[in-house]
Design an enzyme around this catalytic site. Structure first.
Site, short mmCIF file in Angstrom:
data_model
loop_
_atom_site.label_atom_id
_atom_site.label_comp_id
_atom_site.label_asym_id
_atom_site.label_seq_id
_atom_site.Cartn_x
_atom_site.Cartn_y
_atom_site.Cartn_z
N CYS A 162 18.39 -4.32 12.54
CA CYS A 162 18.91 -5.55 13.13
C CYS A 162 18.86 -6.74 12.16
CB CYS A 162 18.15 -5.85 14.41
SG CYS A 162 17.80 -4.35 15.33
N HIS A 301 15.84 -14.25 17.77
CA HIS A 301 16.25 -12.84 17.75
C HIS A 301 16.24 -12.29 19.17
CE1 HIS A 301 16.68 -8.72 16.41
NE2 HIS A 301 15.62 -8.38 17.14
N HIS A 338 23.51 -7.47 21.57
CA HIS A 338 22.84 -7.25 20.28
C HIS A 338 23.79 -6.51 19.33
CE1 HIS A 338 20.08 -6.66 17.20
NE2 HIS A 338 19.09 -6.05 17.82
#
Lengths: 411, 86
Positions: A162, A301, A338
């Protein structure tokens, strides 16, 4: 740390579940509208919330090109083209090795890989089509962009889950700052909405359930009602240049990339650690030469997992100290999901837009804040007319890599 | 199925048109693969399709096609190299 050269952002492009242009993205942010929809596959009985882009991009390419182009490569090419056009550029052939491309992706050609596995395992084919390797390989999107725009310096692909595009942007930023290249296209792309990826992630038990009242509210970072992350697809790119180059050619400057920090947990393959996260934030602040209270907005995040959001909140408190109580925080994953390897770059662009438009985006679906995630949240409604001079975008990747990027208003 | 150069040429044109969307009028016998935007991987794909359609084995490694090869030359080379039906 003393910056050798200022690095400025002169182009931005996006293909995402919340807009397929920068204007479209801004509208989604200003209205705090979700791009999360219900997704299903004939291979899986479970229905998933997923942030998808409800259109095909094949018409943007010649049919003879398509066998090479996974959906991930298609959206990467289109988003990079937007950013390059936005910067008033096209080909970099005259730059020679002084132009670089820095790309991040966690999975790249997933759909193409899944298709080959179908052929191998279900149709019992012995040999793949000749295009399979090229459509699956991780660096294919970067290669296609470099070929189209004649980027002849470093063409690099980062894969750190990520944080992939965060590392890519950081790499390009440092290469410009330290004088190795003059211009860099940096970003990421991900097209993971496939049965093989969703089914694999379902195995981690980290995927959100569909909100029974509104699928668009299925991703609720920092909320007591959070049930997990929502996978998203998309691509986003920025063009970075040394200030002297940008000013020499009269380019419009969106912002200055003021700082970058990267640090790792060294802890667990799937669980984050507060100290590694805080270290990345502190390193970015030091790189920018900024005190914590100079940050005007923190784009989190926070993916809406039970453990992850709370650890990030603690990490921010550790890195920012008392300033953590005053800095507006949101996780825009609540509307765009995401994007894995493309998450950092999309959220950096959002942070840049928040400075440009004096608007702090909100966290959708945040009525009931988890006390363990206590910060200065911006729930549901963006803050308008809120002038800020700098923002931090933080990302944390499975495996333990953490990145923090600071963008500042160019004065 | 007919395995003469003429028949193979017709089949190649059909594959280039249906699989890769190349305008049928552009695919003349003398058009080069490069002019048509066809690269070596597309040619491999065409060969695999032809093997199925003609029920033959085409020894790809022996063909040694030049870079500027025309549609007609591909058809003739394949016709020369066909080996016994699979």
């Amino acid at each position: 740390m003393k910056n050798a050269r200022d690095v400025v952002i002169t182009g931005m492009g996006v293909i995402s579940p919340v807009g397929t242009s920068i204007t479209g993205l801004l509208e989604y942010l200003e209205t705090c509208r979700s791009g999360i929809r219900q997704w299903e596959s004939h291979y899986l009985t479970r229905k998933f919330p997923a942030a998808t882009i409800p259109q095909s991009f094949e018409a943007d390419f010649k049919r003879i090109e398509l066998p090479y182009l996974d959906r991930c490569a298609q959206i990467a090419i289109l988003a990079a083209r937007q950013a390059i056009t936005d910067a008033g550029l096209d080909t970099f052939e005259h730059e020679g090795p002084r132009a670089g491309l820095y790309f991040g992706s966690a999975r790249a050609g997933t759909a193409s890989e899944e298709r080959w596995f179908e052929e191998l395992l279900l149709e019992h084919r012995q040999t793949a089509k000749p295009f399979a390797v090229f459509s699956i390989m991780h660096n294919a999107p970067a290669a296609h962009i470099s070929i189209r725009h004649q980027i002849l310096g470093p063409v690099m692909t980062h894969s750190s889950a990520c944080t992939s595009s965060g590392c890519a942007i950081g790499d390009g930023y440092r290469q410009i700052r330290d004088g190795y290249v003059d211009v860099a296209i940096a970003g990421g792309a991900e097209a993971p909405i496939t049965a093989s990826v969703l089914g694999a992630w379902d195995g981690t038990r980290a995927i959100a359930t569909i909100d029974p009242e509104d699928v668009g509210l299925s991703c609720r970072p920092f909320s007591n009602k959070r049930t997990g992350l929502v996978m998203g697809e998309g691509a986003a790119f920025i063009v970075m240049e040394s200030r002297e180059r940008a000013e020499r050619r009269g380019a419009r400057i969106h912002g200055r990339l003021a700082g970058y920090g990267v640090a790792s947990d060294g802890y667990h393959i799937g669980s984050p650690k507060m100290t590694g996260q805080a270290e990345a934030m502190s390193l970015a602040l030091a790189d920018a030469g900024m005190a914590p209270d100079e940050i005007g907005y923190y784009n989190a995040h926070a993916t809406a997992t039970k453990g992850g959001d709370a650890i990030e909140a603690q990490a921010m408190r550790l890195a920012f100290g008392a300033a953590a109580d005053r800095i507006p925080v949101s996780s825009t994953k609540s509307i765009h999901g995401h994007l894995l390897g493309a998450a950092s770059v999309l959220e950096l662009i959002i942070s840049t837009l928040s400075i440009q438009h004096q608007m702090i985006p909100a966290t959708l679906g945040l009525e009931d804040i988890d006390p363990e995630c206590s910060l200065h949240h911006v729930p549901n409604t963006p803050l308008r007319g809120y002038p800020i001079r700098s923002a931090m975008s933080f990302s944390s990747g499975l495996g333990g890599t953490n990145t923090a990027l600071i963008v500042a208003k160019d004065l | 199925m007919d395995r003469t150069p003429d028949a193979i040429e017709v089949k190649i044109k059909e594959i280039l048109n249906t699989e890769f969307g190349i305008d049928a009028e552009q695919i003349t016998a003398e058009a080069t693969m490069r002019d048509l935007g066809v690269d070596s991987m597309h040619v491999v794909y065409v060969m695999l399709d032809l093997e199925k359609a003609l029920d033959v084995k085409i020894p790809l490694e022996e063909l040694n096609l030049p870079k500027q090869v025309t549609v007609r030359a591909v058809a003739e080379t394949i016709a020369q190299h066909l080996v016994a039906p699979k």
